[in-house]
Design a protein around this motif. Sequence first.
Motif, PDB file in Angstrom:
ATOM      1  N   PRO A 163       0.810  -1.225   0.000  1.00 30.13           N
ATOM      2  CA  PRO A 163       0.000   0.000   0.000  1.00 30.13           C
ATOM      3  C   PRO A 163       0.843   1.274   0.000  1.00 30.13           C
ATOM      4  CG  PRO A 163      -0.892  -1.582   1.573  1.00 30.13           C
ATOM      5  CD  PRO A 163       0.359  -2.189   1.029  1.00 30.13           C
ATOM      6  N   GLU A 164       1.954   1.276   0.767  1.00 31.98           N
ATOM      7  CA  GLU A 164       2.799   2.474   0.876  1.00 31.98           C
ATOM      8  C   GLU A 164       3.313   2.928  -0.489  1.00 31.98           C
ATOM      9  OE1 GLU A 164       2.852  -0.149   2.805  1.00 31.98           O
ATOM     10  OE2 GLU A 164       2.711   0.553   4.885  1.00 31.98           O
ATOM     11  N   LYS A 165       3.452   1.962  -1.420  1.00 34.19           N
ATOM     12  CA  LYS A 165       3.922   2.330  -2.764  1.00 34.19           C
ATOM     13  C   LYS A 165       2.907   3.218  -3.479  1.00 34.19           C
ATOM     14  CE  LYS A 165       7.988   0.949  -3.506  1.00 34.19           C
ATOM     15  NZ  LYS A 165       9.120   1.695  -3.979  1.00 34.19           N
ATOM     16  N   GLY A 166       1.636   3.082  -3.120  1.00 34.65           N
ATOM     17  CA  GLY A 166       0.607   3.945  -3.700  1.00 34.65           C
ATOM     18  C   GLY A 166       0.863   5.394  -3.328  1.00 34.65           C
ATOM     19  N   LEU A 167       1.186   5.578  -2.061  1.00 31.27           N
ATOM     20  CA  LEU A 167       1.464   6.926  -1.562  1.00 31.27           C
ATOM     21  C   LEU A 167       2.736   7.484  -2.196  1.00 31.27           C
ATOM     22  CD1 LEU A 167       0.879   9.159   0.463  1.00 31.27           C
ATOM     23  CD2 LEU A 167       1.957   7.772   2.236  1.00 31.27           C
ATOM     24  N   LEU A 168       3.787   6.660  -2.229  1.00 27.61           N
ATOM     25  CA  LEU A 168       5.052   7.131  -2.812  1.00 27.61           C
ATOM     26  C   LEU A 168       4.884   7.397  -4.306  1.00 27.61           C
ATOM     27  CD1 LEU A 168       7.907   5.176  -1.029  1.00 27.61           C
ATOM     28  CD2 LEU A 168       6.794   7.283  -0.422  1.00 27.61           C
ATOM     29  N   LEU A 193       2.156   8.465  -5.797  1.00 26.48           N
ATOM     30  CA  LEU A 193       1.478   9.759  -5.944  1.00 26.48           C
ATOM     31  C   LEU A 193       2.448  10.909  -5.732  1.00 26.48           C
ATOM     32  CD1 LEU A 193      -1.858   9.033  -4.052  1.00 26.48           C
ATOM     33  CD2 LEU A 193      -1.682   9.804  -6.426  1.00 26.48           C
ATOM     34  N   ARG A 194       3.252  10.817  -4.672  1.00 25.02           N
ATOM     35  CA  ARG A 194       4.226  11.886  -4.393  1.00 25.02           C
ATOM     36  C   ARG A 194       5.158  12.069  -5.591  1.00 25.02           C
ATOM     37  NH1 ARG A 194       5.882   9.952   1.794  1.00 25.02           N
ATOM     38  NH2 ARG A 194       3.989  10.721   2.810  1.00 25.02           N
ATOM     39  N   ASP A 195       5.606  10.934  -6.128  1.00 27.33           N
ATOM     40  CA  ASP A 195       6.557  10.948  -7.230  1.00 27.33           C
ATOM     41  C   ASP A 195       5.911  11.479  -8.516  1.00 27.33           C
ATOM     42  OD1 ASP A 195       8.959  10.299  -8.596  1.00 27.33           O
ATOM     43  OD2 ASP A 195       8.061   8.428  -9.286  1.00 27.33           O
ATOM     44  N   LEU A 225       5.287  20.045   3.862  1.00 28.86           N
ATOM     45  CA  LEU A 225       5.248  20.972   5.000  1.00 28.86           C
ATOM     46  C   LEU A 225       4.548  20.292   6.171  1.00 28.86           C
ATOM     47  CD1 LEU A 225       4.083  24.223   3.154  1.00 28.86           C
ATOM     48  CD2 LEU A 225       6.343  23.131   3.176  1.00 28.86           C
ATOM     49  N   ARG A 226       5.254  20.177   7.280  1.00 24.16           N
ATOM     50  CA  ARG A 226       4.681  19.518   8.456  1.00 24.16           C
ATOM     51  C   ARG A 226       4.772  20.435   9.670  1.00 24.16           C
ATOM     52  NH1 ARG A 226       5.724  13.025   8.012  1.00 24.16           N
ATOM     53  NH2 ARG A 226       4.481  12.852   6.129  1.00 24.16           N
ATOM     54  N   PRO A 227       3.731  21.199   9.906  1.00 23.98           N
ATOM     55  CA  PRO A 227       3.761  22.099  11.061  1.00 23.98           C
ATOM     56  C   PRO A 227       3.550  21.322  12.357  1.00 23.98           C
ATOM     57  CG  PRO A 227       1.727  22.383   9.776  1.00 23.98           C
ATOM     58  CD  PRO A 227       2.497  21.283   9.134  1.00 23.98           C
ATOM     59  N   VAL A 277      10.124  21.238   6.993  1.00 27.36           N
ATOM     60  CA  VAL A 277      10.029  21.177   5.533  1.00 27.36           C
ATOM     61  C   VAL A 277      10.839  19.960   5.105  1.00 27.36           C
ATOM     62  CG1 VAL A 277      10.499  22.371   3.363  1.00 27.36           C
ATOM     63  CG2 VAL A 277       9.775  23.684   5.375  1.00 27.36           C
ATOM     64  N   ARG A 278      10.116  18.936   4.707  1.00 29.12           N
ATOM     65  CA  ARG A 278      10.739  17.649   4.384  1.00 29.12           C
ATOM     66  C   ARG A 278      10.802  17.461   2.868  1.00 29.12           C
ATOM     67  NH1 ARG A 278       7.497  11.901   5.310  1.00 29.12           N
ATOM     68  NH2 ARG A 278       9.011  10.599   4.208  1.00 29.12           N
ATOM     69  N   GLU A 279      11.974  17.120   2.347  1.00 28.31           N
ATOM     70  CA  GLU A 279      12.086  16.795   0.926  1.00 28.31           C
ATOM     71  C   GLU A 279      11.321  15.488   0.719  1.00 28.31           C
ATOM     72  OE1 GLU A 279      12.902  15.885  -2.934  1.00 28.31           O
ATOM     73  OE2 GLU A 279      13.295  14.491  -1.309  1.00 28.31           O
ATOM     74  N   ILE A 286      16.834   8.647  -0.002  1.00 29.87           N
ATOM     75  CA  ILE A 286      16.934   7.180   0.108  1.00 29.87           C
ATOM     76  C   ILE A 286      15.605   6.488  -0.189  1.00 29.87           C
ATOM     77  CG2 ILE A 286      16.432   7.005   2.575  1.00 29.87           C
ATOM     78  CD1 ILE A 286      18.909   5.070   2.712  1.00 29.87           C
ATOM     79  N   TYR A 287      14.500   7.235  -0.139  1.00 27.54           N
ATOM     80  CA  TYR A 287      13.208   6.632  -0.457  1.00 27.54           C
ATOM     81  C   TYR A 287      13.122   6.231  -1.940  1.00 27.54           C
ATOM     82  CZ  TYR A 287      10.498   7.511   3.842  1.00 27.54           C
ATOM     83  OH  TYR A 287       9.994   7.480   5.110  1.00 27.54           O
ATOM     84  N   PHE A 288      13.852   6.946  -2.779  1.00 26.58           N
ATOM     85  CA  PHE A 288      13.706   6.720  -4.216  1.00 26.58           C
ATOM     86  C   PHE A 288      15.004   6.300  -4.908  1.00 26.58           C
ATOM     87  CE2 PHE A 288      10.089   9.403  -3.148  1.00 26.58           C
ATOM     88  CZ  PHE A 288       9.056   8.803  -3.852  1.00 26.58           C
ATOM     89  N   GLY A 323      13.355  13.795   7.641  1.00 24.53           N
ATOM     90  CA  GLY A 323      12.106  14.520   7.871  1.00 24.53           C
ATOM     91  C   GLY A 323      10.995  13.593   8.341  1.00 24.53           C
ATOM     92  N   ASP A 324      10.982  12.386   7.814  1.00 25.48           N
ATOM     93  CA  ASP A 324       9.998  11.390   8.249  1.00 25.48           C
ATOM     94  C   ASP A 324      10.146  11.150   9.748  1.00 25.48           C
ATOM     95  OD1 ASP A 324       8.059   9.282   7.988  1.00 25.48           O
ATOM     96  OD2 ASP A 324       9.716   7.849   8.090  1.00 25.48           O
ATOM     97  N   ILE A 325      11.373  10.962  10.175  1.00 21.22           N
ATOM     98  CA  ILE A 325      11.625  10.609  11.574  1.00 21.22           C
ATOM     99  C   ILE A 325      11.412  11.814  12.494  1.00 21.22           C
ATOM    100  CG2 ILE A 325      13.400   9.792  13.179  1.00 21.22           C
ATOM    101  CD1 ILE A 325      14.648   8.341  10.666  1.00 21.22           C
ATOM    102  N   PRO A 374      -3.085  13.812   6.967  1.00 20.57           N
ATOM    103  CA  PRO A 374      -2.566  13.837   8.325  1.00 20.57           C
ATOM    104  C   PRO A 374      -1.201  13.166   8.329  1.00 20.57           C
ATOM    105  CG  PRO A 374      -4.177  12.074   8.064  1.00 20.57           C
ATOM    106  CD  PRO A 374      -4.197  12.877   6.795  1.00 20.57           C
ATOM    107  N   ILE A 375      -0.325  13.533   9.287  1.00 21.52           N
ATOM    108  CA  ILE A 375       0.989  12.891   9.231  1.00 21.52           C
ATOM    109  C   ILE A 375       0.973  11.499   9.868  1.00 21.52           C
ATOM    110  CG2 ILE A 375       2.046  15.193   9.407  1.00 21.52           C
ATOM    111  CD1 ILE A 375       3.651  13.932  11.772  1.00 21.52           C
ATOM    112  N   HIS A 376      -0.106  11.173  10.579  1.00 21.23           N
ATOM    113  CA  HIS A 376      -0.153   9.847  11.198  1.00 21.23           C
ATOM    114  C   HIS A 376      -0.494   8.774  10.173  1.00 21.23           C
ATOM    115  CE1 HIS A 376      -4.501   9.840  10.939  1.00 21.23           C
ATOM    116  NE2 HIS A 376      -4.551  11.012  11.520  1.00 21.23           N
TER     117      HIS A 376
HETATM  118  C1  IPM Z   1       4.769   9.547   6.364  1.00 22.97           C
HETATM  119  C2  IPM Z   1       4.663   8.052   6.399  1.00 22.97           C
HETATM  120  C3  IPM Z   1       5.089   7.502   5.039  1.00 22.97           C
HETATM  121  C4  IPM Z   1       6.525   7.903   4.822  1.00 22.97           C
HETATM  122  C5  IPM Z   1       4.873   5.992   4.861  1.00 22.97           C
HETATM  123  C6  IPM Z   1       3.455   5.577   5.113  1.00 22.97           C
HETATM  124  C7  IPM Z   1       5.332   5.533   3.502  1.00 22.97           C
HETATM  125  O1  IPM Z   1       5.415   7.534   7.445  1.00 22.97           O
HETATM  126  O2  IPM Z   1       4.097  10.171   5.518  1.00 22.97           O
HETATM  127  O3  IPM Z   1       5.478  10.106   7.196  1.00 22.97           O
HETATM  128  O4  IPM Z   1       7.449   7.208   5.289  1.00 22.97           O
HETATM  129  O5  IPM Z   1       6.754   8.920   4.179  1.00 22.97           O
END
Ligand code: IPM
Length: 361
Positions: free
Chosen positions: A88-93, A95-97, A105-107, A133-135, A140-142, A247-249, A279-281
């Motif tokens: 599923p996470e590949k769907g999100l990545l 879209l971003r890509d 932007l994560r306030p 502000v996360r790239e 390393i994600y891509f 930025g994720d962490i 949402p960031i969660h």
């Molecule tokens: C986030 C999430 C995602 C990420 C996951 C779900 C792929 O943790 O948006 O922070 O790692 O970017």
Amino acid sequence: MTKHILILPGDGIGPEIVAEAVKILTYLRDTAGLAITMEEAPVGGAAIDATGVPLPDATLDLALQADAVLLGAVGGPKWEPLPIAIRPEKGLLGLRDQLELFANLRPAILYPQLAAASSLKPELVAGLDILIVRELTGGIYFGQPRGVTTGEDGTRTGVNTLVYSESEIRRICETAFDIARQRNRRVCSVDKANILECTELWRTVATEVGTEYPDVTLSHMYVDNAAMQLIREPKQFDVMVTTNMFGDILSDAAAMLTGSIGMLPSASLDATGKGMYEPIHGSAPNIAGQDIANPLATILSVAMMLRYSLGEPTAAERIEHAVSTVLDQGLRTADIMSPGMRRGGTAEMGDAVVVAMDSQV
Ligand code: IPM
Ligand code: MG
């Protein structure tokens, strides 16, 4: 001109929290003349179940055509046995890509009403207002090569690649500096330049961009120290700019300072301001379907959408103000519950925000 919003509920608590955000958009459409259309499509695990892939072409096409995208969350234990390439996470990545949403932007803003819910002492977080502000489309994600290979002797080796071009670093740093100009004019660039050449370049380019913004103060911090400083003295930060993984962490850590990860929205923008809002969660499958998830991060993501992609700052402020009103009234979902407050469910929280907006007029 009517704006088209693509709604992607996703998995786990995604559909429940997105339903509350849709209530807010519907209210604005029906009572405040907000000219929007909304269309829903599957992504993530829901899309795998329906079509076999996490980002169906039809969903991607709708996302490319939309003026803005609202996403719930993706993923869950059901799909964890699948190979990473089709999870599923590949769907999100994807879209971003594909939408080139490089600026995330994560306030992390502390609502004063929730100071008691923070994991830090109230005086350390009172008035907290950080923007990470996360790239989002590199690093390393891509990076290639990636994967797990098995050698002739049968030993497995895993590899991922941290790679950034100068132009990728430059554009995200420019975003951070531009936003800092609308805030407290301080940018902290986070890297691991003492050990990773790629982020040594990051530091060099951030410094070069900084010379174009003499009115903004630039500092640099190694990511391990930044993690510590976020917990030690978070109010030292204004804007933090960093790589995709850092930025994720750091944004999860920053979220917890505000009381709950259930409160934090995000915007992922391309070079033109088109964006995806979420949402960031995550999808929190353990609490899905129980009407206990906090919809406020998603509702606040709608506010960011109105501000950044739809040119409706007044409507954005109305939502943010209504959220504050509801918190003043003492309504709390489980994640932000504290003694003396009144506990409510997901739908009750969404309804309360609509009522608070309605009483503004
Ligand atoms: C986030 C999430 C995602 C990420 C996951 C779900 C792929 O943790 O948006 O922070 O790692 O970017
Ligand atoms: Mg994350």
